[in-house]
Design a protein around this motif. Sequence first.
Motif, short mmCIF file in Angstrom:
data_model
loop_
_atom_site.label_atom_id
_atom_site.label_comp_id
_atom_site.label_asym_id
_atom_site.label_seq_id
_atom_site.Cartn_x
_atom_site.Cartn_y
_atom_site.Cartn_z
N ALA A 156 -2.90 -0.22 95.65
CA ALA A 156 -1.51 -0.29 96.11
C ALA A 156 -0.82 1.06 95.91
N GLY A 157 -1.03 1.69 94.74
CA GLY A 157 -0.43 3.00 94.49
C GLY A 157 -0.94 4.07 95.43
N ASN A 158 -2.20 3.99 95.80
CA ASN A 158 -2.79 4.94 96.72
C ASN A 158 -2.11 4.90 98.08
N LEU A 159 -1.59 3.73 98.46
CA LEU A 159 -1.02 3.55 99.79
C LEU A 159 0.50 3.55 99.81
N ALA A 160 1.13 3.69 98.65
CA ALA A 160 2.60 3.66 98.58
C ALA A 160 3.19 4.75 99.47
N GLY A 161 4.01 4.35 100.42
CA GLY A 161 4.66 5.31 101.31
C GLY A 161 3.74 6.00 102.28
N ALA A 162 2.53 5.47 102.49
CA ALA A 162 1.55 6.15 103.34
C ALA A 162 1.69 5.80 104.81
N PHE A 163 2.54 4.82 105.16
CA PHE A 163 2.68 4.39 106.54
C PHE A 163 4.14 4.42 106.97
N ALA A 164 4.34 4.69 108.25
CA ALA A 164 5.66 4.60 108.86
C ALA A 164 5.49 3.91 110.21
N ALA A 165 6.54 3.21 110.65
CA ALA A 165 6.46 2.45 111.89
C ALA A 165 7.52 2.93 112.87
N ASP A 166 7.15 2.93 114.14
CA ASP A 166 8.08 3.20 115.23
C ASP A 166 8.05 1.99 116.16
N PRO A 167 8.98 1.07 116.00
CA PRO A 167 8.93 -0.18 116.75
C PRO A 167 9.55 -0.10 118.14
N ARG A 168 9.95 1.09 118.60
CA ARG A 168 10.70 1.17 119.85
C ARG A 168 9.89 0.71 121.05
N ARG A 169 8.55 0.82 120.97
CA ARG A 169 7.72 0.41 122.10
C ARG A 169 7.25 -1.04 121.96
N LEU A 170 7.57 -1.68 120.85
CA LEU A 170 7.12 -3.04 120.63
C LEU A 170 8.02 -4.04 121.35
N PRO A 171 7.43 -5.01 122.06
CA PRO A 171 8.25 -6.10 122.58
C PRO A 171 8.77 -6.94 121.42
N SER A 172 9.86 -7.63 121.62
CA SER A 172 10.39 -8.48 120.56
C SER A 172 9.45 -9.64 120.31
N GLY A 173 9.45 -10.11 119.10
CA GLY A 173 8.61 -11.24 118.74
C GLY A 173 7.56 -10.88 117.71
N PRO A 174 6.77 -11.86 117.27
CA PRO A 174 5.79 -11.65 116.21
C PRO A 174 4.74 -10.60 116.56
N VAL A 175 4.36 -9.84 115.55
CA VAL A 175 3.34 -8.79 115.67
C VAL A 175 2.07 -9.26 114.98
N LEU A 176 0.93 -9.04 115.60
CA LEU A 176 -0.36 -9.28 114.97
C LEU A 176 -0.89 -7.94 114.47
N LEU A 177 -0.95 -7.77 113.16
CA LEU A 177 -1.43 -6.55 112.53
C LEU A 177 -2.93 -6.68 112.32
N LEU A 178 -3.70 -5.71 112.80
CA LEU A 178 -5.15 -5.87 112.85
C LEU A 178 -5.88 -4.72 112.16
N ASP A 179 -6.92 -5.09 111.39
CA ASP A 179 -7.81 -4.10 110.77
C ASP A 179 -9.24 -4.63 110.87
N ASP A 180 -10.20 -3.76 110.59
CA ASP A 180 -11.59 -4.21 110.69
C ASP A 180 -12.01 -5.01 109.45
N VAL A 181 -11.70 -4.50 108.26
CA VAL A 181 -12.13 -5.15 107.02
C VAL A 181 -10.96 -5.19 106.03
N MET A 182 -10.81 -6.30 105.33
CA MET A 182 -9.83 -6.43 104.26
C MET A 182 -10.55 -6.69 102.95
N THR A 183 -10.17 -5.94 101.92
CA THR A 183 -10.74 -6.17 100.59
C THR A 183 -9.71 -6.87 99.70
N THR A 184 -8.70 -6.13 99.26
CA THR A 184 -7.65 -6.74 98.43
C THR A 184 -6.41 -7.09 99.25
N GLY A 185 -6.29 -6.56 100.46
CA GLY A 185 -5.10 -6.78 101.26
C GLY A 185 -4.04 -5.71 101.10
#
Length: 210
Positions: A156-185
Amino acid sequence: MGAVAGLLRALVPRPCPGCDAQLGREAGLCPACRARLVPRVEVYSPLWLRPEGHLVTLGPYRGVTRRAVRALKFGGARDLAGALGGALAAGVPAGWNVRSVVPVPLHSARERERGFNQAALLAGAVAASLNVPAVPALRRTRATGQQARLHAHERAGNLAGAFAADPRRLPSGPVLLLDDVMTTGSTLLACRDALHAAGVREVRFAVVAR
Protein backbone atom coordinates in the motif's frame (compact mmCIF):
# COMPACT_ATOMS: atom_id res chain seq x y z
CA MET A 1 -3.00 -8.55 -40.84
CA GLY A 2 -5.61 -11.00 -39.51
CA ALA A 3 -5.44 -13.10 -42.69
CA VAL A 4 -1.65 -13.16 -42.55
CA ALA A 5 -1.70 -14.20 -38.89
CA GLY A 6 -4.18 -16.98 -39.67
CA LEU A 7 -2.01 -18.23 -42.53
CA LEU A 8 1.07 -18.25 -40.31
CA ARG A 9 -0.80 -20.20 -37.62
CA ALA A 10 -1.84 -22.78 -40.23
CA LEU A 11 1.64 -23.11 -41.70
CA VAL A 12 3.56 -23.02 -38.41
CA PRO A 13 1.57 -24.85 -35.71
CA ARG A 14 2.34 -23.66 -32.21
CA PRO A 15 1.50 -25.07 -28.80
CA CYS A 16 -1.43 -23.83 -26.78
CA PRO A 17 -0.05 -21.68 -23.93
CA GLY A 18 -2.46 -23.38 -21.54
CA CYS A 19 -1.67 -27.04 -22.17
CA ASP A 20 0.97 -27.34 -24.94
CA ALA A 21 -1.46 -29.04 -27.33
CA GLN A 22 -0.86 -28.03 -30.95
CA LEU A 23 -3.04 -25.18 -32.14
CA GLY A 24 -4.40 -25.02 -35.65
CA ARG A 25 -5.92 -21.85 -37.07
CA GLU A 26 -7.55 -20.86 -33.81
CA ALA A 27 -5.96 -17.95 -31.96
CA GLY A 28 -5.09 -17.79 -28.28
CA LEU A 29 -6.07 -21.00 -26.51
CA CYS A 30 -7.27 -24.44 -27.56
CA PRO A 31 -10.99 -25.26 -27.06
CA ALA A 32 -10.26 -27.41 -24.01
CA CYS A 33 -8.41 -24.59 -22.23
CA ARG A 34 -11.05 -22.04 -23.20
CA ALA A 35 -13.63 -24.29 -21.56
CA ARG A 36 -11.67 -24.08 -18.31
CA LEU A 37 -11.98 -20.28 -18.17
CA VAL A 38 -15.05 -20.03 -15.98
CA PRO A 39 -15.76 -16.55 -14.58
CA ARG A 40 -17.19 -16.03 -11.14
CA VAL A 41 -17.98 -13.09 -8.85
CA GLU A 42 -16.07 -13.20 -5.58
CA VAL A 43 -15.57 -11.17 -2.43
CA TYR A 44 -11.90 -11.13 -1.59
CA SER A 45 -10.00 -9.57 1.35
CA PRO A 46 -9.23 -6.71 1.75
CA LEU A 47 -11.98 -5.67 -0.65
CA TRP A 48 -14.69 -7.20 1.49
CA LEU A 49 -14.39 -4.23 3.86
CA ARG A 50 -15.97 -1.98 1.23
CA PRO A 51 -19.42 -2.08 -0.42
CA GLU A 52 -17.86 -2.19 -3.90
CA GLY A 53 -15.55 -5.06 -2.92
CA HIS A 54 -16.99 -7.59 -5.33
CA LEU A 55 -14.85 -8.58 -8.29
CA VAL A 56 -15.24 -10.82 -11.30
CA THR A 57 -12.34 -13.20 -11.94
CA LEU A 58 -11.43 -16.40 -13.75
CA GLY A 59 -10.12 -17.82 -10.49
CA PRO A 60 -6.80 -18.48 -8.76
CA TYR A 61 -3.47 -17.73 -10.41
CA ARG A 62 -2.67 -21.30 -11.34
CA GLY A 63 -3.12 -23.79 -14.15
CA VAL A 64 -4.43 -22.47 -17.43
CA THR A 65 -4.98 -18.91 -16.16
CA ARG A 66 -1.44 -18.62 -14.83
CA ARG A 67 0.15 -20.01 -17.98
CA ALA A 68 -2.02 -17.84 -20.22
CA VAL A 69 -1.36 -14.65 -18.26
CA ARG A 70 2.38 -15.27 -18.30
CA ALA A 71 2.33 -15.97 -22.04
CA LEU A 72 0.48 -12.70 -22.62
CA LYS A 73 2.52 -10.63 -20.21
CA PHE A 74 6.02 -11.98 -20.75
CA GLY A 75 5.77 -13.99 -23.98
CA GLY A 76 4.12 -11.31 -26.09
CA ALA A 77 1.17 -13.58 -27.01
CA ARG A 78 -1.21 -10.67 -27.47
CA ASP A 79 -3.91 -12.78 -29.11
CA LEU A 80 -4.55 -14.28 -25.67
CA ALA A 81 -6.19 -11.02 -24.59
CA GLY A 82 -9.24 -11.88 -26.68
CA ALA A 83 -9.76 -15.30 -25.11
CA LEU A 84 -9.13 -14.12 -21.55
CA GLY A 85 -11.05 -10.87 -21.90
CA GLY A 86 -14.02 -12.52 -23.56
CA ALA A 87 -14.26 -15.13 -20.81
CA LEU A 88 -13.96 -12.47 -18.12
CA ALA A 89 -16.64 -10.28 -19.70
CA ALA A 90 -19.08 -13.20 -19.63
CA GLY A 91 -18.98 -13.08 -15.82
CA VAL A 92 -19.72 -9.37 -15.40
CA PRO A 93 -23.20 -9.15 -13.83
CA ALA A 94 -25.73 -7.17 -15.83
CA GLY A 95 -26.74 -5.52 -12.56
CA TRP A 96 -23.38 -3.79 -12.37
CA ASN A 97 -24.55 -1.60 -15.26
CA VAL A 98 -20.95 -1.04 -16.41
CA ARG A 99 -20.55 1.97 -18.70
CA SER A 100 -16.79 1.87 -19.32
CA VAL A 101 -13.74 -0.30 -18.72
CA VAL A 102 -10.57 1.29 -17.34
CA PRO A 103 -7.27 -0.62 -17.32
CA VAL A 104 -4.71 -0.35 -14.55
CA PRO A 105 -1.85 1.57 -16.17
CA LEU A 106 1.81 0.72 -16.39
CA HIS A 107 4.38 3.43 -15.85
CA SER A 108 5.31 4.86 -19.25
CA ALA A 109 8.91 3.64 -18.96
CA ARG A 110 7.81 0.07 -18.24
CA GLU A 111 5.24 0.14 -21.03
CA ARG A 112 7.90 1.29 -23.49
CA GLU A 113 10.16 -1.52 -22.31
CA ARG A 114 7.45 -4.18 -22.69
CA GLY A 115 5.91 -2.67 -25.80
CA PHE A 116 2.33 -2.83 -24.53
CA ASN A 117 0.17 -2.80 -21.41
CA GLN A 118 -1.43 -6.20 -20.95
CA ALA A 119 -4.24 -4.70 -18.85
CA ALA A 120 -5.10 -2.33 -21.70
CA LEU A 121 -5.30 -5.24 -24.17
CA LEU A 122 -7.57 -7.14 -21.78
CA ALA A 123 -9.69 -4.04 -21.17
CA GLY A 124 -10.21 -3.66 -24.90
CA ALA A 125 -11.44 -7.24 -25.20
CA VAL A 126 -13.74 -6.95 -22.19
CA ALA A 127 -15.13 -3.63 -23.37
CA ALA A 128 -15.82 -5.00 -26.85
CA SER A 129 -17.76 -7.91 -25.35
CA LEU A 130 -19.76 -5.56 -23.10
CA ASN A 131 -20.29 -3.05 -25.93
CA VAL A 132 -18.86 -0.18 -23.89
CA PRO A 133 -15.71 1.91 -24.38
CA ALA A 134 -12.30 1.05 -22.95
CA VAL A 135 -10.90 4.31 -21.57
CA PRO A 136 -7.31 4.87 -20.36
CA ALA A 137 -8.49 7.29 -17.69
CA LEU A 138 -5.71 6.43 -15.20
CA ARG A 139 -2.02 7.19 -15.34
CA ARG A 140 0.91 6.44 -13.10
CA THR A 141 2.40 9.61 -11.69
CA ARG A 142 5.63 7.91 -10.64
CA ALA A 143 7.47 4.65 -11.04
CA THR A 144 6.97 2.13 -8.22
CA GLY A 145 8.75 -0.99 -7.08
CA GLN A 146 7.31 -4.23 -8.42
CA GLN A 147 4.46 -5.26 -6.13
CA ALA A 148 5.25 -8.96 -6.44
CA ARG A 149 8.65 -8.38 -4.81
CA LEU A 150 7.24 -6.62 -1.75
CA HIS A 151 5.75 -7.90 1.48
CA ALA A 152 2.01 -7.39 1.90
CA HIS A 153 2.44 -4.58 4.45
CA GLU A 154 4.76 -2.69 2.04
CA ARG A 155 2.49 -2.71 -0.97
CA ALA A 156 0.00 0.00 0.00
CA GLY A 157 2.83 2.41 0.86
CA ASN A 158 4.57 1.63 -2.41
CA LEU A 159 1.48 2.78 -4.32
CA ALA A 160 0.46 5.78 -2.21
CA GLY A 161 -0.15 8.69 -4.58
CA ALA A 162 1.11 6.68 -7.57
CA PHE A 163 -2.06 7.10 -9.68
CA ALA A 164 -4.08 10.01 -11.01
CA ALA A 165 -7.34 9.93 -12.95
CA ASP A 166 -8.73 12.06 -15.75
CA PRO A 167 -12.44 11.23 -15.95
CA ARG A 168 -13.31 13.77 -18.66
CA ARG A 169 -13.50 11.09 -21.36
CA LEU A 170 -15.48 8.65 -19.20
CA PRO A 171 -19.21 8.28 -19.81
CA SER A 172 -21.29 8.67 -16.67
CA GLY A 173 -22.06 5.54 -14.74
CA PRO A 174 -20.19 2.65 -13.11
CA VAL A 175 -16.59 1.95 -14.12
CA LEU A 176 -15.11 -1.53 -14.40
CA LEU A 177 -11.48 -1.32 -13.25
CA LEU A 178 -9.43 -4.12 -14.80
CA ASP A 179 -6.03 -5.71 -14.16
CA ASP A 180 -4.44 -9.01 -15.13
CA VAL A 181 -3.56 -10.35 -11.65
CA MET A 182 -4.53 -9.33 -8.11
CA THR A 183 -2.50 -10.39 -5.08
CA THR A 184 -3.47 -8.27 -2.07
CA GLY A 185 -5.71 -5.80 -3.92
CA SER A 186 -3.48 -2.80 -3.11
CA THR A 187 -3.13 -1.75 -6.76
CA LEU A 188 -6.86 -1.92 -7.39
CA LEU A 189 -7.62 0.06 -4.25
CA ALA A 190 -5.07 2.76 -5.13
CA CYS A 191 -6.58 3.08 -8.61
CA ARG A 192 -10.10 3.11 -7.18
CA ASP A 193 -9.13 5.89 -4.78
CA ALA A 194 -7.74 7.94 -7.68
CA LEU A 195 -10.98 7.49 -9.62
CA HIS A 196 -13.05 8.44 -6.58
CA ALA A 197 -10.90 11.53 -6.04
CA ALA A 198 -11.61 12.54 -9.64
CA GLY A 199 -15.36 12.27 -9.09
CA VAL A 200 -16.16 8.74 -10.25
CA ARG A 201 -18.80 7.42 -7.87
CA GLU A 202 -19.01 3.69 -8.56
CA VAL A 203 -16.07 1.40 -9.34
CA ARG A 204 -16.28 -2.36 -9.88
CA PHE A 205 -13.32 -4.71 -10.23
CA ALA A 206 -12.23 -7.39 -12.71
CA VAL A 207 -9.04 -9.44 -12.75
CA VAL A 208 -8.11 -12.45 -14.84
CA ALA A 209 -6.57 -14.22 -11.86
CA ARG A 210 -6.07 -13.69 -8.15
